[in-house]
Write a protein that holds these residues in place. Structure first.
Motif, PDB file in Angstrom:
ATOM      1  N   VAL A 173     101.122  36.683  45.953  1.00 34.77           N
ATOM      2  CA  VAL A 173      99.858  36.289  46.799  1.00 34.77           C
ATOM      3  C   VAL A 173      98.539  35.764  45.926  1.00 34.77           C
ATOM      4  N   HIS A 174      98.153  34.667  46.341  1.00 34.40           N
ATOM      5  CA  HIS A 174      97.302  34.196  45.411  1.00 34.40           C
ATOM      6  C   HIS A 174      96.198  33.297  46.017  1.00 34.40           C
ATOM      7  N   ALA A 175      95.120  33.090  45.305  1.00 33.79           N
ATOM      8  CA  ALA A 175      93.829  31.944  46.249  1.00 33.79           C
ATOM      9  C   ALA A 175      92.880  31.631  44.876  1.00 33.79           C
ATOM     10  N   ILE A 176      92.535  30.269  44.947  1.00 32.00           N
ATOM     11  CA  ILE A 176      91.614  29.980  43.927  1.00 32.00           C
ATOM     12  C   ILE A 176      90.268  29.897  44.715  1.00 32.00           C
ATOM     13  N   GLY A 177      89.532  30.492  43.885  1.00 33.08           N
ATOM     14  CA  GLY A 177      88.036  30.619  44.583  1.00 33.08           C
ATOM     15  C   GLY A 177      86.994  29.479  44.231  1.00 33.08           C
ATOM     16  N   LYS A 178      85.998  29.457  44.914  1.00 34.67           N
ATOM     17  CA  LYS A 178      84.972  28.541  44.959  1.00 34.67           C
ATOM     18  C   LYS A 178      84.377  28.359  43.535  1.00 34.67           C
ATOM     19  N   GLY A 179      84.291  27.019  43.037  1.00 33.88           N
ATOM     20  CA  GLY A 179      83.734  27.075  41.617  1.00 33.88           C
ATOM     21  C   GLY A 179      84.840  26.657  40.703  1.00 33.88           C
ATOM     22  N   ALA A 180      86.010  26.955  40.888  1.00 37.60           N
ATOM     23  CA  ALA A 180      87.099  26.852  39.677  1.00 37.60           C
ATOM     24  C   ALA A 180      87.709  25.546  39.571  1.00 37.60           C
ATOM     25  N   LEU A 181      87.641  24.699  38.734  1.00 40.05           N
ATOM     26  CA  LEU A 181      88.691  23.717  38.477  1.00 40.05           C
ATOM     27  C   LEU A 181      89.762  23.875  37.562  1.00 40.05           C
ATOM     28  N   VAL A 182      90.973  23.525  38.186  1.00 39.13           N
ATOM     29  CA  VAL A 182      92.153  24.246  37.305  1.00 39.13           C
ATOM     30  C   VAL A 182      93.106  23.048  36.990  1.00 39.13           C
ATOM     31  N   ALA A 183      94.086  23.105  36.242  1.00 36.99           N
ATOM     32  CA  ALA A 183      95.129  22.352  36.030  1.00 36.99           C
ATOM     33  C   ALA A 183      96.306  23.046  36.558  1.00 36.99           C
ATOM     34  N   GLU A 184      97.012  22.627  37.362  1.00 36.59           N
ATOM     35  CA  GLU A 184      98.376  23.261  37.987  1.00 36.59           C
ATOM     36  C   GLU A 184      99.486  22.853  37.560  1.00 36.59           C
ATOM     37  N   ILE A 185     100.428  23.511  36.848  1.00 35.91           N
ATOM     38  CA  ILE A 185     101.725  23.092  36.691  1.00 35.91           C
ATOM     39  C   ILE A 185     102.659  23.871  37.502  1.00 35.91           C
ATOM     40  N   GLN A 186     103.554  23.312  38.322  1.00 33.31           N
ATOM     41  CA  GLN A 186     104.223  23.826  39.188  1.00 33.31           C
ATOM     42  C   GLN A 186     105.793  23.121  39.370  1.00 33.31           C
ATOM     43  N   GLN A 187     106.776  24.029  40.049  1.00 31.40           N
ATOM     44  CA  GLN A 187     107.935  23.396  40.605  1.00 31.40           C
ATOM     45  C   GLN A 187     107.660  22.328  41.667  1.00 31.40           C
ATOM     46  N   THR A 188     108.487  21.472  41.473  1.00 28.31           N
ATOM     47  CA  THR A 188     108.443  20.317  42.468  1.00 28.31           C
ATOM     48  C   THR A 188     108.879  20.953  43.918  1.00 28.31           C
ATOM     49  N   SER A 189     107.679  21.207  44.645  1.00 28.54           N
ATOM     50  CA  SER A 189     107.733  21.852  46.054  1.00 28.54           C
ATOM     51  C   SER A 189     106.253  21.786  46.720  1.00 28.54           C
ATOM     52  N   ASP A 190     106.375  21.523  47.859  1.00 26.34           N
ATOM     53  CA  ASP A 190     105.117  21.466  48.689  1.00 26.34           C
ATOM     54  C   ASP A 190     105.138  22.658  49.844  1.00 26.34           C
ATOM     55  N   VAL A 191     105.992  23.583  49.793  1.00 25.55           N
ATOM     56  CA  VAL A 191     106.232  24.648  50.617  1.00 25.55           C
ATOM     57  C   VAL A 191     105.102  25.829  50.287  1.00 25.55           C
TER      58      VAL A 191
END
Length: 327
Positions: A179-197
């Protein structure tokens, strides 16, 4: 020789209810008339959102077409053998001007069964953070499915979640199921598997422009959640200037942090993978046998697997970039 060269792609910009304007103000991206740009998909093989080349003689071709034509020369023989024409990673920048929903992603097995898709293991590198910005990763105590449901049903789910105050350079590895969530004020680079689920668990009772709350996926999420507990969810790593410093490595991707102020010669003869650079700060050139390609702040470039040796030349006093490949 394949004739391939360092490839840039047109970013795919996504307006989000929680998005902001730092893609433009900090990463120099032109997302046009969008009012809230939440995501910039830098390199994507997701069906319906496949990246298109923006530089050189291959401009206008999309990523899937290139994999079909160049196969292992582009992505590496071992990568092509495993994934075929589907590019295995989705590379993004995410700007959270407001809290993102609390969510979870299924693993490969569950995602294959339900959606005929890959699971979604991902990582975040914090590019910038406003004072007090938080990121949720995992639970703050031992949790059972029954305890989770009890807290969820009583509207107290947030009391179970682990939050870290975040700063530039912080890294979080998010395996499928966490379980996860990015909070207000964070700018992140995300690397992930090819999935939009994505299974959305909680969205702060927000309503869209039409007054509707976004759909939650409570039942779907229940089978996907990993209820295990860790005392520390932030990834620890060390940085060495003018060298690739590994920050995350798993079966889906390896990501290095690279800060440099002098010419670097890169040799990846044994890697058998494409390499991606997400440029976080400064400018540099990729010099290769047939030419060179400039990479500005906020740009992403893909080095084909066939370019096994090349040089990175800084064009500013210092460069900070993420280096991504598959081992």
């Amino acid at each position: 020789m394949s004739g391939l060269y360092p490839l840039k792609f047109k970013p795919l910009y996504h307006e989000k209810i929680w998005g902001g304007n730092r893609m433009k103000s900090l990463l120099n991206k032109d997302y046009g008339s969008l009012s809230n740009c939440g995501e910039s998909w830098e390199i994507s093989g997701v069906e319906g959102s496949i990246s298109e080349v923006s530089n050189g003689f291959l401009a206008g071709n999309n990523l899937q077409e290139l994999v079909e034509i160049y196969m292992g020369d582009l992505v590496g023989d071992k990568v092509f053998k495993k994934f075929g024409v589907e590019f295995p990673l989705l590379i993004k920048f995410i700007d959270a001007a407001d809290d993102l929903s609390v969510q979870v992603h299924p693993n490969d097995e569950l995602s294959k069964k339900r959606h005929n898709a890959f699971g979604k293991t991902e990582m975040w590198y914090v590019v910038g953070a406003e004072n007090g910005a938080l990121i949720n990763s995992g639970f703050n105590q031992e949790v059972t499915k029954e305890k989770y449901l009890e807290y969820f049903s009583s509207g107290k789910l947030m009391d179970l979640l682990h939050y870290d105050k975040v700063f530039e350079g912080d890294v979080f590895f998010i395996p499928a199921g966490r379980v996860h969530a990015i909070g207000k004020g964070a700018l992140v680079a995300e690397i992930q598997q090819t999935s939009d689920v994505t299974y959305r668990i909680f969205d702060y009772n927000r309503k869209d422009a039409n007054g509707n709350e976004r759909e939650l996926h409570v039942d779907l999420a229940l089978d996907a959640i990993d209820f295990s507990y860790k005392e520390d969810y932030k990834t620890k790593y060390t940085k060495e200037k003018n060298a690739s410093s590994e920050i995350v490595s798993c079966g889906y991707f390896t990501t290095n942090f690279l800060e440099f102020d002098k010419m670097l010669e890169k040799e990846y003869n044994q890697l058998d993978s494409f390499i991606i650079y997400m440029n976080l700060d400064g400018e540099f050139e990729v010099e290769f046998e047939d030419g060179k390609e400039q990479v500005k702040k906020g740009e992403t470039v893909l080095i084909p697997a066939s370019l096994e040796t090349y040089k990175l030349k800084p064009l500013s006093s210092g460069v900070k970039t993420l280096e991504v490949y598959i081992k």
